[in-house]
Design a protein around this motif. Structure first.
Motif, PDB file in Angstrom:
ATOM      1  N   TYR A 200       0.838  -1.196   0.000  1.00  8.52           N
ATOM      2  CA  TYR A 200       0.000   0.000   0.000  1.00  8.52           C
ATOM      3  C   TYR A 200       0.878   1.254   0.000  1.00  8.52           C
ATOM      4  O   TYR A 200       1.834   1.366   0.776  1.00  8.52           O
ATOM      5  N   LYS A 208     -10.265   1.193   7.228  1.00 13.66           N
ATOM      6  CA  LYS A 208     -10.828   1.194   5.887  1.00 13.66           C
ATOM      7  C   LYS A 208      -9.888   0.509   4.899  1.00 13.66           C
ATOM      8  O   LYS A 208     -10.328  -0.245   4.023  1.00 13.66           O
ATOM      9  N   VAL A 209      -8.584   0.758   5.057  1.00 17.02           N
ATOM     10  CA  VAL A 209      -7.594   0.121   4.172  1.00 17.02           C
ATOM     11  C   VAL A 209      -7.582  -1.384   4.408  1.00 17.02           C
ATOM     12  O   VAL A 209      -7.520  -2.184   3.459  1.00 17.02           O
ATOM     13  N   ARG A 210      -7.633  -1.805   5.683  1.00 18.56           N
ATOM     14  CA  ARG A 210      -7.645  -3.239   5.992  1.00 18.56           C
ATOM     15  C   ARG A 210      -8.875  -3.918   5.380  1.00 18.56           C
ATOM     16  O   ARG A 210      -8.781  -5.022   4.828  1.00 18.56           O
ATOM     17  N   GLU A 211     -10.023  -3.258   5.463  1.00 17.36           N
ATOM     18  CA  GLU A 211     -11.236  -3.813   4.872  1.00 17.36           C
ATOM     19  C   GLU A 211     -11.117  -3.929   3.360  1.00 17.36           C
ATOM     20  O   GLU A 211     -11.645  -4.857   2.740  1.00 17.36           O
ATOM     21  N   GLN A 212     -10.406  -2.971   2.769  1.00 19.28           N
ATOM     22  CA  GLN A 212     -10.186  -3.008   1.329  1.00 19.28           C
ATOM     23  C   GLN A 212      -9.265  -4.160   0.936  1.00 19.28           C
ATOM     24  O   GLN A 212      -9.479  -4.817  -0.086  1.00 19.28           O
ATOM     25  N   PHE A 213      -8.251  -4.399   1.763  1.00 21.04           N
ATOM     26  CA  PHE A 213      -7.250  -5.405   1.427  1.00 21.04           C
ATOM     27  C   PHE A 213      -7.641  -6.830   1.825  1.00 21.04           C
ATOM     28  O   PHE A 213      -7.066  -7.792   1.308  1.00 21.04           O
TER      29      PHE A 213
END
Length: 378
Positions: A200, A208-213
């Motif tokens: 990233y 939010k980034v963790r949910e995306q990944f």
């Protein structure tokens, strides 16, 4: 029989009978005693080798019993505690093993539900059973790397010193492999954060980034495993050592083991032919379907694939005289070749790999027939 064959035989039995084994006593009779007898090689009917309901008074605990004690050269060496197969193993199930371990000569304690076998010793503190097993064998998904150390616990090859010398390595490698397997199956937040931080471009790995990944990590993990399996299959099927190009095509009505080489220089012909063979992803997918079907009868490590110019063959024990199926996919109309007891092939039209499941009974019958003849020969 080798340790691999004995474990594979019990694994096949487990898959056939698991749904009908409901109680602890049924688990003992159907799975635990056969493991002690067939896999470990102890005479379950000889009390000098196998002591059921083994008793040793422990402090204020009088008359507690361990399900089985295995005796080697006059000394109790292995203690076994059994739970019913429908009950997942938990450390609290091992309370009696903990107590007995310190008052007997046993250096190995085993907790099992018939399918999963957890082997413990005293790596962390002498004469005190560890809280984590050094070896975990799952008969429903056999890890062949565990069979050599398991063989050293069998009656005829008992070598406790050798087992204990490698127990630490087995313990940590096994634990790491199980953690990796869990992460590949269902990535944890820590795993997602670890990988996302390396790819990233943003400064912070927010929720939010963790949910995306998360779905990306899950998808990447599945693709990676699939690619690794396919690469290994393609390497094996394309290898000169595997003999992938030595299978000759025979007429549909001719028994499979009567194939003959028709040239004066068969090695040259095979070499020329192997350069023209292309194994497709569709053939590999169908091969995996056949493996999934017949794994109820035989261990997966005994199922082999060989590709030819005209069909992809699936064999038992990498033996051309034991064909399980042929995948005729190099044409517009695909066929599944199945075999009767005389090894005469019948081609069944199919549209896609999933259609093979409709012929599961015939494929299993073919493998069962080979196994029956092998057992008859002794």
């Amino acid at each position: 029989m080798s340790i691999t064959e004995r474990v594979a035989e019990l694994s096949a039995k487990l898959k056939q009978q698991r749904d009908s084994v409901e109680t602890e006593e049924a688990t003992k009779n159907a799975l635990v005693m056969p493991f002690i007898g067939k896999v470990l090689g102890y005479d379950v009917f000889n009390p000098a080798e196998v002591v059921p309901e083994f008793t040793a008074d422990v402090g204020t605990k009088k008359g507690e019993k361990i399900d089985y004690a295995l005796v080697h050269e006059g000394h109790v060496q292995i203690l076994i505690e059994t739970k019913k197969i429908t009950e997942p193993l938990r450390l609290e199930h091992a309370s009696q093993l903990f107590r007995y371990f310190s008052v007997t000569n046993a250096r190995i304690a085993v907790l099992t539900n018939g399918q999963t076998w957890e082997f413990y010793t005293d790596l962390d503190e002498p004469n005190k059973m560890d809280s984590k097993p050094f070896l975990v064998l799952d008969l429903a998904a056999i890890d062949r790397t565990l069979l050599p150390p398991l063989a050293k616990l069998t009656r005829d090859s008992f070598d406790i010193d050798s087992v204990l010398s490698t127990a630490g390595e087995l313990k940590y490698i096994g634990t790491i492999k199980r953690i990796l397997a869990a992460e590949f199956k269902d990535p944890s937040d820590e795993w997602v954060r670890f990988l996302a931080a390396r790819v990233y471009d943003g400064k912070n790995i927010t929720q939010k980034v963790r949910e995306q990944f998360y779905p990306l990590v899950e998808k990447a993990a599945h693709q990676f495993l699939t690619e690794q399996v396919n690469d290994r299959l393609k390497t094996a099927l394309g290898s000169d050592e595997s003999g992938s190009s030595t299978v000759d095509t025979v007429p549909v009505t001719q028994p499979a083991d009567q194939a003959a080489t028709t040239t004066e220089n068969p090695e040259q012909e095979r070499g020329d032919r192997s350069r023209e063979i292309i194994t497709t992803e569709e053939e590999l997918e169908a091969y995996r379907v056949v493996c999934a079907i017949v794994c109820s009868e035989v261990s997966a490590d005994r199922i082999f694939g060989r590709d030819t110019k005209t069909y992809f063959g699936v064999l038992l024990d990498d033996n051309n005289r034991k064909p399980i199926a042929r995948l005729w996919f190099n044409r517009s109309q695909r066929y599944l070749g199945v075999f009767d007891e005389n090894k005469t092939e019948t081609r069944l039209p199919i549209e896609r790999a999933e259609d093979i499941y409709s012929h599961s009974d015939q494929l299993r019958k073919t493998v069962a027939g080979y196994l029956s003849r092998i057992n008859e020969k002794g």
